[in-house]
Write a protein that holds these residues in place. Sequence first.
Motif, PDB file in Angstrom:
ATOM      1  N   GLU A 102      -5.036   2.998   6.515  1.00  0.00           N
ATOM      2  CA  GLU A 102      -4.243   2.145   5.810  1.00  0.00           C
ATOM      3  C   GLU A 102      -2.904   2.538   5.773  1.00  0.00           C
ATOM      4  N   THR A 103      -1.749   2.104   5.734  1.00  0.00           N
ATOM      5  CA  THR A 103      -0.607   2.431   5.432  1.00  0.00           C
ATOM      6  C   THR A 103       0.343   1.296   4.939  1.00  0.00           C
ATOM      7  N   THR A 104       1.554   1.600   4.442  1.00  0.00           N
ATOM      8  CA  THR A 104       2.462   0.901   4.166  1.00  0.00           C
ATOM      9  C   THR A 104       3.259   0.141   5.230  1.00  0.00           C
ATOM     10  N   THR A 114       3.101  11.954   6.538  1.00  0.00           N
ATOM     11  CA  THR A 114       3.755  12.014   7.838  1.00  0.00           C
ATOM     12  C   THR A 114       5.153  12.263   7.374  1.00  0.00           C
ATOM     13  N   GLU A 115       6.372  12.338   8.322  1.00  0.00           N
ATOM     14  CA  GLU A 115       7.593  12.342   7.939  1.00  0.00           C
ATOM     15  C   GLU A 115       7.867  10.862   7.386  1.00  0.00           C
ATOM     16  N   HIS A 116       7.279  10.053   7.498  1.00  0.00           N
ATOM     17  CA  HIS A 116       7.502   8.512   7.301  1.00  0.00           C
ATOM     18  C   HIS A 116       6.907   8.024   6.193  1.00  0.00           C
ATOM     19  N   GLY A 117       5.873   8.738   5.556  1.00  0.00           N
ATOM     20  CA  GLY A 117       5.126   8.119   4.623  1.00  0.00           C
ATOM     21  C   GLY A 117       3.532   8.507   4.465  1.00  0.00           C
ATOM     22  N   TRP A 118       2.829   7.938   3.840  1.00  0.00           N
ATOM     23  CA  TRP A 118       1.500   8.408   3.622  1.00  0.00           C
ATOM     24  C   TRP A 118       0.455   7.409   4.252  1.00  0.00           C
ATOM     25  N   PHE A 119      -0.649   7.736   4.890  1.00  0.00           N
ATOM     26  CA  PHE A 119      -1.739   7.263   5.466  1.00  0.00           C
ATOM     27  C   PHE A 119      -2.826   7.448   4.773  1.00  0.00           C
ATOM     28  N   LEU A 142       0.014 -12.976   1.300  1.00  0.00           N
ATOM     29  CA  LEU A 142       0.146 -11.864   2.112  1.00  0.00           C
ATOM     30  C   LEU A 142       0.470 -10.464   1.402  1.00  0.00           C
ATOM     31  N   ARG A 143      -0.435  -9.508   1.714  1.00  0.00           N
ATOM     32  CA  ARG A 143      -0.388  -8.260   0.917  1.00  0.00           C
ATOM     33  C   ARG A 143       0.696  -7.405   2.096  1.00  0.00           C
ATOM     34  N   PRO A 144       1.148  -6.549   1.358  1.00  0.00           N
ATOM     35  CA  PRO A 144       2.134  -5.578   2.210  1.00  0.00           C
ATOM     36  C   PRO A 144       1.545  -4.445   3.151  1.00  0.00           C
ATOM     37  N   ASN A 145       0.527  -3.803   2.685  1.00  0.00           N
ATOM     38  CA  ASN A 145      -0.020  -2.944   3.556  1.00  0.00           C
ATOM     39  C   ASN A 145      -0.648  -3.533   4.821  1.00  0.00           C
ATOM     40  N   ARG A 146      -0.780  -2.307   5.694  1.00  0.00           N
ATOM     41  CA  ARG A 146      -1.192  -2.578   6.943  1.00  0.00           C
ATOM     42  C   ARG A 146      -2.588  -1.810   7.274  1.00  0.00           C
ATOM     43  N   ARG A 176       3.583   6.300  -5.818  1.00  0.00           N
ATOM     44  CA  ARG A 176       3.335   6.584  -7.378  1.00  0.00           C
ATOM     45  C   ARG A 176       2.412   7.690  -7.690  1.00  0.00           C
ATOM     46  N   TYR A 177       1.414   8.137  -6.693  1.00  0.00           N
ATOM     47  CA  TYR A 177       0.600   9.188  -6.985  1.00  0.00           C
ATOM     48  C   TYR A 177       0.442  10.340  -6.194  1.00  0.00           C
ATOM     49  N   ALA A 178       0.391  10.184  -4.980  1.00  0.00           N
ATOM     50  CA  ALA A 178      -0.086  11.275  -4.075  1.00  0.00           C
ATOM     51  C   ALA A 178       1.046  12.344  -4.315  1.00  0.00           C
ATOM     52  N   ASP A 179       2.429  11.828  -4.256  1.00  0.00           N
ATOM     53  CA  ASP A 179       3.461  12.929  -4.230  1.00  0.00           C
ATOM     54  C   ASP A 179       3.561  13.621  -5.712  1.00  0.00           C
ATOM     55  N   THR A 180       2.976  13.093  -6.711  1.00  0.00           N
ATOM     56  CA  THR A 180       3.361  13.322  -8.233  1.00  0.00           C
ATOM     57  C   THR A 180       2.079  13.742  -8.785  1.00  0.00           C
TER      58      THR A 180
END
Length: 775
Positions: A202-204, A180-185, A156-160, A347-351
């Motif tokens: 897709e999101t975490t 978003t305020e809770h993470g990336w989509f 089972l992979r973690p992303n939804r 890892r990537y979108a923010d940096t």
Amino acid sequence: MRIVCIGGGPAGLYFALLMKKLHPAHSVTVVERNRPYDTFGWGVVFSDATMEAMRRWDAETAAEIEQAFNHWDDIELLIKGRRLRTTGHGFVGIGRKRLLNILQARCEALGVELVFEREVESDLEFPDADLIIASDGVWSQIRKRYEDVFQPDLLLRPNRYIWLGTHKQYDAFTFDFRKTEHGWFQAHIYKFDAETSTFIVETTEEAYEAHKLGEMDQQQSIDFCETLFAEVLDGARLMTNARHLRGSAWLNFYRLICGKWSHFNGNSHVVLMGDAAHTAHFAIGSGTKLAIDDAIELTNQFQILGHDAARIPEVLEAYEEVRRVDVARIQNAARNAMEWFEVVGDRYADTLEPEQFMYSMLTRSQRISHENLRLRDKDWLEGYERWFARRSGLTVAEGERALPPMFTPYSIRGVTLPNRIVVSPMAMYSATDGVAGDFHLVHLGARAMGGAGLVFGEMTCVSPDARITPGCLGLWNGEQRDGWRRMVAFIHANSDAKVGIQLGHAGRKGATKLAWEGIDQPLEEGGWPLISASALPYLPHSQVPRAMDRADMDRVRDDFVRSAKLAAETGADWLELHCAHGYLLSSFLSPLTNRREDEYGGSHENRARFPLEVFHAIRAVWPQDKPISVRLSCHDWVEGGNTPDDAAIFARMFKEAGADMIDCSSGQVSKEEKPVYGRLFQTPFSDKIRNEVGIPTIAVGAISEADHANSVIAAGRADLCAVARPHLADPAWALHEAAKIGLTEIAWPRQYRSGKMQYETNLARAAALAGGPAK
């Protein structure tokens, strides 16, 4: 033969029509749980190679599919208010329903029996079948019945993700990343027919939970996605397939690998095919490709080996042998792409800046390389190379060809490397009493003159009892310092390369024979007592080391300090602390080798305590304007050993202690290791540490050509690339790789310039003879 295909997806239908076409006397039945000409889902993506194979095997089907295809060349990225676009990527998409309807109609035309609205619980429902194709999907009932035989590994992979559609037409394969305020989509969007586009969101798991998406019904989830992706939708609505709730609910992806694909049930031979045998994440769109290729190869083996039922075991054995190689390759690429999307936010979108983020996204599967991007979209890549070169401090005019990433300079503290290529520390076992002689001068001097930006000598030992073998380099006295000083002076006088010294202590892996006399084998005479974090031998018959006490730690720390001072006196530009490969400091970091119950064992903080103490001590005496890197084993490759997550924890500790860079290697901690080798197989460790911990890194391992190094550096997976064995085979590896990619402006030593002209001429001549243009 009597053939029954359980499951009317692409694998079962295509195999049925191919076998019926190839041998009309076969009795072929496809059993499907859905109604006739009724399916669900949105669009699927095909590769050019699969379509070419389909043309060869059944031109009629291929022609009809191609008429229904939507083709596009461009990829467009939306992120942080920017819109970036590149071309030349050549995708084709078709609606899943349309594809299956074409295959169903072709089956009927050829005389395949199609049975709809029948739920099959067991292969034993068809006792008269010679061959049963279990193409009943990832939740295959047939596979479940014989789990002990098929040995499924279902992870089972973690992303939804949620699989939606829209009537908005897109002229590019579009990726939209929204924070978003809770993470990336992220949205994966592509057109598949004249009216409809697939729209996967897709999101975490963390963002999914924080937004309470699990508490929403389908319409509320759609409303959420429409609001979040309003810009790219531009007023269009999103749709779900309400009759098939599971088809568009928020899902987790399941990665499936099976240990075996076929079984004889007493009456019939059963073979898994498509998603029942293996899955590939939608990030590279290869699930349908794998299913079609399965059908083609199994048909091919029947054509080669014979169509009678007696040949089935032989056919299935050959089929599995051939297909496993290609399936593993595709699954590996799909895994790389899947994992990229799973960590994209942290890892990537923010940096990464949008330009580098797009390069990283395009090369996420590692199937697309730097030079492959040049073939696809030369203008885009050369624009990116100019952007990268400018970020490296070079002045490049618009339209001018820039240096590719591996040949751009790199500065850290007061040191500037002329390029990003490093000669790895490689044991030569050729010193006398630890002193570097003529061999080392020629060895390192040749590689410095061969174009590398940074040249490391082998692990240089801090005391006589710190050596791996009697032939290892040392740095504990003035004579050894002078040997190093001679090499450093030669390299500085005859090249632009910088010189690095890697300090280390062999620990429990010491007192062994020279490699060519028996690598890792203990000396039969002339050995010395060994120390380590714990009293555990490296090999069962190796000398058992003494577990270090505080007095031992004080002495070893002081030995490192003495060697660091001597290293500074040589004029070397760079220092590296060796905390990898099972040597002394590594033995503290790994739970496989550290069984201590005091303050130096147990937790990450305790295991790192002594290595960090040594680092602090050498940093205090090494010149402040010169960098220190730390080499880590980022994966022990043994159950219970350190993993990349552990390596990231240690990397953060060394960063906080003042380390400038992490040299990301792996393994050699335990002889029980089982590494997973492959091209760039250790680069993911560098990628993780660089972009999650926020410290520059060196990538090592199976980097053997300029295309590899350029891809790694351009994507931000590492800042430098260390090349080992290729440098042993070719001291001028960097200069030769530059010539191979047409980079003639890279200077050679003036003594060798006539050779440069001849080498480049020969490459151009060979390219012309091969029918390919010289770059």
